[in-house]
Design an enzyme around this catalytic site. Structure first.
Site, PDB file in Angstrom:
ATOM      1  N   ARG A   5      33.202  38.328  38.194  1.00  0.00           N
ATOM      2  CA  ARG A   5      32.417  38.106  36.983  1.00  0.00           C
ATOM      3  C   ARG A   5      31.093  37.481  37.401  1.00  0.00           C
ATOM      4  NH1 ARG A   5      35.139  41.228  34.702  1.00  0.00           N
ATOM      5  NH2 ARG A   5      36.408  40.985  32.831  1.00  0.00           N
ATOM      6  N   GLU A  21      24.907  41.069  30.976  1.00  0.00           N
ATOM      7  CA  GLU A  21      25.087  42.523  31.141  1.00  0.00           C
ATOM      8  C   GLU A  21      24.747  43.234  29.836  1.00  0.00           C
ATOM      9  OE1 GLU A  21      29.007  43.282  32.698  1.00  0.00           O
ATOM     10  OE2 GLU A  21      28.705  41.932  34.391  1.00  0.00           O
ATOM     11  N   HIS A  53      28.726  47.326  36.264  1.00  0.00           N
ATOM     12  CA  HIS A  53      30.093  46.883  35.942  1.00  0.00           C
ATOM     13  C   HIS A  53      31.029  48.108  35.917  1.00  0.00           C
ATOM     14  CE1 HIS A  53      32.559  43.441  33.987  1.00  0.00           C
ATOM     15  NE2 HIS A  53      33.367  44.289  34.626  1.00  0.00           N
TER      16      HIS A  53
END
Ligand code: NDP
Ligand code: 7N6
Length: 304
Positions: free
Chosen positions: A222, A251, A270
């Site tokens: 993360r 993000e 991601h």
């Protein structure tokens, strides 16, 4: 009574919700954001209405559940299950992909290709992973997926976790209080811990400073596990050699982030875990938990 399950449209961030519905067609499953009257909901993330809708069970289609209000769920007796266990192969391959790119300079050639530039590497610029070292911080599904592949390529693998229990493919396991010692000698540091109070900002200026100047950071955990501005400084000043980053503090990564422009950084959206059979793996977990719920058994992958 058969279990009624709502598939929240947010899962569409990974795969079409209808795909999961068709994989679960033997069960009472609808694609809907109105979860009132359902026993369970399958979702990408937390939605405030889940707390008031009367659902007994939420299944998150990710391993990470850091955004879920665990205390509120406990208070209301809502169970949360996650998708831990399904990401070892996909993320393992992505992490090794980052490492191979940096060792073999593939990222540089690809950038040059867009300009039609033929520029062989300097004699001392490339290396092989065989014989290099990696420290894997977090030795669960992701960590083991990386360790197994790194070991197979001849790398020296060390790792970090809270408990010093030995892990297959990992020559030495450090406890988290020895993080800096663990990462200081590694050519690659791969982050695979959950985001918790204990891991927020785990890799900051001091840890980056403790790393070798020729070391690469790989973050598939993360964004919040790394102090991103300290990372930008370390990359800028050359105190580490580069980074492969799948996750970010914010993000999508904002367009003005300096990380986009850095030659020694590979940014992925991601997507480390993305794979064509993702929905199948989620369906297997949800199906197992419907079965368990109806049999009065405890759920698998239970978080709270
Ligand atoms: P696991 O629960 O299987 O593994 C987590 C590991 O982290 C365990 O080995 C645990 O070991 C260790 N750990 C936990 N806290 C600490 C700590 N404070 N210091 C050191 N080690 C710690 O999870 P996964 O491997 O499946 O996933 C890990 C995280 O990666 C997820 O929570 C998610 O945020 C992220 N993720 C990202 C993906 C992506 O697409 N980029 C895909 C999947 C996951 P121990 O208990 O011994 O400490
Ligand atoms: C979806 C990845 C997780 O926590 O971050 C990942 O499982 C989700 C492709």
């Amino acid at each position: 009574m058969p279990t009624r399950v709502a598939i929240h449209s947010s899962v569409g961030r990974i795969f079409p919700p209808e795909r999961l519905q068709s994989l679960l067609s033997a069960f009472d499953v609808d694609v809907t954001d109105d979860v009132d009257g359902y026993d369970g909901v399958v979702s990408f993330g937390h939605e405030p209405e889940f707390l008031e809708a009367g659902v007994e069970w939420i299944h998150v289609v990710r391993a990470g559940y850091d955004e879920f209000p665990l205390d509120a769920l406990r208070e209301r007796g809502i169970r949360l299950t996650n998708s831990n266990g399904i990401h070892g192969d996909s993320v393992g391959e992505t992490a090794l992909g980052f490492m191979l790119q940096f060792a073999r300079r593939l990222h540089r050639y690809r950038s040059n290709q867009t300009e039609g530039i033929w520029d062989p590497p300097a004699w001392d610029e490339t290396f092989t992973l065989d014989g290099e070292s990696v420290c894997v911080v977090g030795l669960g599904t992701l960590g083991l997926g990386i360790a197994r592949r790194a070991d197979a390529l001849g790398m020296d693998v060390t790792g970090v976790r809270r408990t010093p229990t030995p892990v297959e493919h990992v020559a030495e396991v450090y406890t988290s209080d020895r993080l800096r010692a663990a990462i200081s000698d590694a050519r690659f540091v791969a982050l695979t811990v959950p985001l918790t109070d204990a891991t927020a900002g785990l890799v900051g200026a001091e840890e980056l400073d403790a790393m070798r100047e020729d070391a690469y950071l790989v973050n598939v955990a993360r964004g919040g596990v790394v102090d991103q501005s300290a990372l930008v400084d370390a990359l800028d000043s050359g105190s580490i050699a580069g980074a492969g980053l799948d996750v970010f503090e914010e993000e999508p990564l904002p367009s003005d982030s300096p990380l986009w422009e850095m030659e020694n950084v590979v940014v992925t959206p991601h997507a480390a875990a993305a794979t064509v059979d993702y929905a199948d793996r989620i369906a297997a977990l949800v199906e197992e938990n419907i079965r368990r719920r109806e049999a009065g058994e405890s759920l698998t992958n239970l978080v709270v």
